[in-house]
Design an enzyme around this catalytic site. Structure first.
Site, PDB file in Angstrom:
ATOM      1  N   GLU A 285     -24.875   9.245  12.276  1.00 39.86           N
ATOM      2  CA  GLU A 285     -23.824   8.417  11.681  1.00 39.86           C
ATOM      3  C   GLU A 285     -24.270   7.847  10.336  1.00 39.86           C
ATOM      4  O   GLU A 285     -23.455   7.524   9.489  1.00 39.86           O
ATOM      5  CB  GLU A 285     -23.475   7.272  12.649  1.00 39.86           C
ATOM      6  CG  GLU A 285     -21.984   7.083  12.821  1.00 39.86           C
ATOM      7  CD  GLU A 285     -21.634   6.111  13.930  1.00 39.86           C
ATOM      8  OE1 GLU A 285     -20.982   6.554  14.872  1.00 39.86           O
ATOM      9  OE2 GLU A 285     -21.993   4.931  13.857  1.00 39.86           O
ATOM     10  N   HIS A 306     -36.776  25.944  28.955  1.00 44.51           N
ATOM     11  CA  HIS A 306     -36.186  26.983  29.796  1.00 44.51           C
ATOM     12  C   HIS A 306     -34.695  27.155  29.523  1.00 44.51           C
ATOM     13  O   HIS A 306     -33.995  27.812  30.290  1.00 44.51           O
ATOM     14  CB  HIS A 306     -36.455  26.663  31.273  1.00 44.51           C
ATOM     15  CG  HIS A 306     -37.934  26.659  31.568  1.00 44.51           C
ATOM     16  ND1 HIS A 306     -38.586  27.733  32.146  1.00 44.51           N
ATOM     17  CD2 HIS A 306     -38.890  25.744  31.299  1.00 44.51           C
ATOM     18  CE1 HIS A 306     -39.880  27.449  32.246  1.00 44.51           C
ATOM     19  NE2 HIS A 306     -40.097  26.252  31.731  1.00 44.51           N
ATOM     20  N   LYS A 420      -9.613   8.787  15.283  1.00 47.45           N
ATOM     21  CA  LYS A 420      -8.863   7.643  15.830  1.00 47.45           C
ATOM     22  C   LYS A 420      -7.429   7.666  15.328  1.00 47.45           C
ATOM     23  O   LYS A 420      -6.500   7.467  16.097  1.00 47.45           O
ATOM     24  CB  LYS A 420      -9.523   6.325  15.414  1.00 47.45           C
ATOM     25  CG  LYS A 420     -10.849   6.055  16.069  1.00 47.45           C
ATOM     26  CD  LYS A 420     -11.328   4.647  15.718  1.00 47.45           C
ATOM     27  CE  LYS A 420     -12.773   4.460  16.071  1.00 47.45           C
ATOM     28  NZ  LYS A 420     -13.349   3.233  15.529  1.00 47.45           N
TER      29      LYS A 420
HETATM   30  O1  PA5 Z   1     -22.556   2.259  14.671  1.00 48.05           O
HETATM   31  C1  PA5 Z   1     -21.396   1.912  14.682  1.00 48.05           C
HETATM   32  O2  PA5 Z   1     -20.965   1.034  13.915  1.00 48.05           O
HETATM   33  C2  PA5 Z   1     -20.401   2.505  15.651  1.00 48.05           C
HETATM   34  O3  PA5 Z   1     -20.961   3.492  16.442  1.00 48.05           O
HETATM   35  C3  PA5 Z   1     -19.861   1.439  16.571  1.00 48.05           C
HETATM   36  O4  PA5 Z   1     -20.928   0.847  17.246  1.00 48.05           O
HETATM   37  C4  PA5 Z   1     -18.875   2.010  17.577  1.00 48.05           C
HETATM   38  O5  PA5 Z   1     -17.865   2.705  16.914  1.00 48.05           O
HETATM   39  C5  PA5 Z   1     -18.258   0.893  18.407  1.00 48.05           C
HETATM   40  O6  PA5 Z   1     -17.615  -0.021  17.571  1.00 48.05           O
HETATM   41  P1  PA5 Z   1     -17.273  -1.479  18.063  1.00 48.05           P
HETATM   42  O7  PA5 Z   1     -18.535  -2.163  18.411  1.00 48.05           O
HETATM   43  O8  PA5 Z   1     -16.577  -2.122  16.908  1.00 48.05           O
HETATM   44  O9  PA5 Z   1     -16.376  -1.351  19.273  1.00 48.05           O
END
Ligand code: PA5
Length: 444
Positions: A285, A306, A420
């Site tokens: 990310e 494996h 989303k």
């Molecule tokens: O690293 C990040 O910001 C994302 O992976 C969020 O943690 C994830 O989308 C969850 O978001 P939120 O904590 O707002 O529900």
């Protein structure tokens, strides 16, 4: 605590090439520390271990004690950075079969990390007749997956205990002032914990996000924080001769520029499985944007030798591996001798399993290196909570530096929004009608 070993790198990356990275590493370090780089509003975790709010820590410990006292089960609801860190720590530190062995402890189950009704129904069955509490974790407070799971389990909680008692069993970890979750917490009197404004989800394991579930599992959060503090100190200087977290970032970058675009994080302990998942989110990310980035993958060896071993040995040569090897395991076992020796294993008799695992690691790294796969080895002292805290910080700081070396903002995640929007449109959420028409015309 952690030592980067480059012996399975030398034919791919010359020592000069790494040395030449020092000036650009210095720039990346400066961008991070002086908050001049992209996304610098989200770098609170850099000094997080030493800046931890002590009053919040005391409340976390008190809440964990209360949950231990009144709940057989804690349901931790969150997705992405709101659950992967605590899940990784729990799986790494606890007994491999934790929920089967520790009947006196509060069992922890995760929800809201998928939209599977089968998963939710199964978990609902597990908590039947059990006293339980909920820790809902969402920085934004609006993420669909955890919000749906929360609605489901909150109803069960209210039906079981009544509104007033249920409110005493809900713990909200969210933004300190904004968002619907914070509003609900305020109006219902739920105890709430803060995800600091300057710490994004995937860097939040050492805040209440991770610390509350970890403390409920009776893991020593002070040791976890201590390990991270030591790492904060250790990786505070940009010199590649002494800073192995930055050295790791430098090697990754050099390898990427040589066409090694996939990194596999390898472990030889099954307890590392979710640490790998946490690491994949952290790096994937943070770096995967603007059509750039190393693709993070993972495996547990020798298990996956494996299944994936053939590919790693002889498939496309765009891979490198980062191997975490723990010098000391949690517990060892001696191989016994057998009178008949029909399995022909007596040559291993009286040896330790940990030695065999280590030989498997060295043998595999040599074979992969010979087959054209660079191996970055991270030797970690042991599998203690303190070493894990150190390792977590090691990866966080190297990820930030890596992102800056790559030329991206390591602290945003604009791409996560795309699915989303489509999902909301297809589900008919208000405000998405035009997109709904467009998308539906594609699936007719
Ligand atoms: O690293 C990040 O910001 C994302 O992976 C969020 O943690 C994830 O989308 C969850 O978001 P939120 O904590 O707002 O529900």
């Amino acid at each position: 605590m952690i030592k980067l070993d480059n012996k399975f790198l030398d034919k791919f990356v010359g020592s000069e090439e790494v040395k030449n990275m020092q000036p650009i590493i210095n720039i990346a370090d400066q961008m991070l520390r002086e908050k001049t780089g992209a996304g610098s509003d989200f770098t609170g975790w850099v000094d997080g271990p030493t800046n931890l709010d002590q009053a919040e820590l005391t409340r976390i410990k008190a809440a964990s004690k209360k949950i231990n006292k009144d709940s057989d089960v804690l349901i931790v609801i969150g997705i992405g950075g709101s659950y992967l860190g605590s899940k990784a720590v729990l799986e790494f530190i606890n007994h491999t079969f934790e929920n089967e062995v520790n009947n006196q402890k509060t069992k922890i189950y995760f929800a809201g990390q998928n939209i599977s009704s089968s998963y939710l129904n199964d978990l609902t069955e597990i908590i039947k007749n059990k006293d339980f509490s909920i820790n809902i974790i969402s920085k934004s407070g609006t993420t669909t997956e955890p919000a749906l799971a929360f609605r489901h389990f909150k109803n069960i909680l209210v039906n079981k205990y009544g509104e007033e008692q249920a409110n005493m069993r809900i713990y909200a970890t969210t933004d300190q002032a904004r968002g619907t979750l914070k509003e609900q917490a305020n109006s219902n009197g739920w105890e709430s914990f803060v995800i600091p404004d300057d710490i994004g989800g995937r860097f939040s394991v050492l805040t209440a996000v991770g610390l509350l579930p970890i403390a409920v599992s009776d893991i020593d959060i002070d040791q976890l924080i201590l390990g991270a503090k030591e790492a904060q100190e250790k990786y505070s200087q940009a010199d590649l001769n002494t800073n192995d977290a930055y050295l790791y970032a430098a090697y990754r970058n050099v390898l990427y520029n040589k066409g090694k675009t996939i990194e596999m994080l390898i472990g030889y302990e099954p307890g590392q499985t979710f640490l790998n998942e946490w690491w994949k989110q952290l790096f994937g990310e943070s770096e995967g944007k603007e059509n750039k980035g190393i693709f993070p993958a993972s495996a547990i060896f020798s298990t996956d030798l494996h299944s994936l071993g053939q590919y790693v040995q002889e498939g496309r040569r765009d891979l490198f591996e980062t191997v975490i090897f723990f010098d000391q395991v949690k517990s060892d076992l001696t191989i016994e001798s057998d009178k008949e020796n029909k399995d022909e294993l007596n040559y291993l008799a009286s040896k330790k399993f940990a030695d065999v695992n280590k030989k498997a690691f060295i043998a595999t790294s040599m074979a992969h290196y010979d087959g054209g796969v660079p191996n970055i080895i991270l030797n970690v002292k042991d599998m203690s909570t303190r070493a894990l805290g150190h390792l977590i910080y090691f990866f966080e700081i190297s990820c930030a530096i890596s992102g800056y070396l790559l030329g991206v903002n390591p602290f945003d995640q604009p791409g996560v929004e795309e699915y989303k929007k489509n999902m909301f449109a297809l589900l008919g959420k208000d405000g998405y009608n035009d997109l709904k028409i467009k998308l539906e015309s594609r699936i007719k």
